[in-house]
Design an enzyme around this catalytic site. Structure first.
Site, short mmCIF file in Angstrom:
data_model
loop_
_atom_site.label_atom_id
_atom_site.label_comp_id
_atom_site.label_asym_id
_atom_site.label_seq_id
_atom_site.Cartn_x
_atom_site.Cartn_y
_atom_site.Cartn_z
N SER A 146 0.85 -1.19 0.00
CA SER A 146 0.00 0.00 0.00
C SER A 146 0.88 1.24 0.00
O SER A 146 2.01 1.21 0.52
CB SER A 146 -0.90 0.02 1.25
OG SER A 146 -1.56 1.27 1.37
N TYR A 160 -1.64 -0.66 10.26
CA TYR A 160 -1.74 -0.91 8.83
C TYR A 160 -0.49 -0.45 8.10
O TYR A 160 0.10 -1.19 7.29
CB TYR A 160 -2.98 -0.21 8.27
CG TYR A 160 -3.22 -0.47 6.80
CD1 TYR A 160 -3.72 -1.68 6.36
CD2 TYR A 160 -2.94 0.52 5.86
CE1 TYR A 160 -3.94 -1.92 5.01
CE2 TYR A 160 -3.15 0.28 4.51
CZ TYR A 160 -3.66 -0.93 4.09
OH TYR A 160 -3.87 -1.16 2.75
#
Length: 254
Positions: A146, A160
């Protein structure tokens, strides 16, 4: 004679896609099938994998569905064993299963942090292990990272972001270990803003508020990301390993 477009084909290859029950995982499975691969579809919600399997069938390829929680190492082995039993080989792994959270660091418990790491990082380590034992030279692993590993989106995403940054490091190390010795390429993609179950949980208006930071001026289309995954899995990317392909409309260019 092999043409340049032939290099993007995955005819008669077998690809495992984790997190294949919804969103980007479905897009990856569809694109890989359209490129010629048969699929092993893994996810916790096995009942939703039937819809993905139907999409693969529409593309003229075979697929099996395997119930698997990627936070459990034994499930990774079960997925690979099911693939070998059904197809006899594994050529591509798309490590897509993941979990997104947005919890302020002062309130995020160690258990919450660990849950994200267990799925996004530990799970993405457990899957390549059994794959690496059966994959033949010319195989490819792509981890779905990501842009949160590279830049802040302004949300409280310590777990995350840390998991995805760790995944990029894992990608680099596995590539160094396996590309020369085993002939297995290992890469990652770092998506920007793409519609998914995770982005559905973002606060209302969040993605629109971020678009001024994106030179392309829009969120990505899942098919655009899926095309990048097919490229990295294919012989067209035969000299690409250990790197992360950023697919973010220019978000991290600033």
């Amino acid at each position: 004679m092999t043409t340049v477009l032939d290099r993007f084909r995955l005819d008669d290859k077998v690809a495992i896609v984790t997190g294949a029950s919804s969103g980007l995982g479905v897009a990856f499975a569809k694109a890989l099938a359209e490129a010629g691969a048969d699929l092993v579809l893994a996810a916790r919600r096995v009942e939703r994998l039937e819809a993905t399997r139907a999409i693969v069938a529409q593309a003229g390829r075979r697929a099996i569905a395997v119930a698997a929680d990627m936070a459990l190492p034994e499930n990774a082995l079960a997925v690979v064993e099911a693939a070998m039993k059904e197809f006899g080989h594994v050529d591509v792994l798309v490590n897509n299963a993941g979990k997104g959270t947005a919890v302020p660091a002062t309130r995020e418990t160690p258990e919450q942090f660990r849950e994200v790491i267990d799925i996004n990082l530990n799970g993405c380590y457990c899957m390549p292990q059994p794959c690496g034992r059966v994959m033949q030279p010319g195989s490819a692993i792509t981890n779905i990272a990501s842009v949160a590993a590279l830049a802040s989106g302004g949300l409280p995403q310590a777990a995350y972001s840390a998991s995805k940054a760790g995944l990029i490091g894992l990608t680099r190390d596995l590539a160094v270990q396996w590309t020369g010795r085993k002939g297995i390429r290992v890469t990652a993609v770092a998506p920007g803003y793409f519609p998914s179950e995770m982005t559905d949980q973002f606060p209302d208006g969040y993605i629109d508020s971020q678009l001024p930071r994106v030179p392309a001026g829009r969120p990505g289309d899942p098919e655009e990301l899926a095309a990048a995954v097919v490229f990295l899995a294919s012989p067209a990317a035969g000299y690409i390993t250990g790197t992360t392909l950023v697919v973010d409309g220019g978000l991290t260019a600033f």
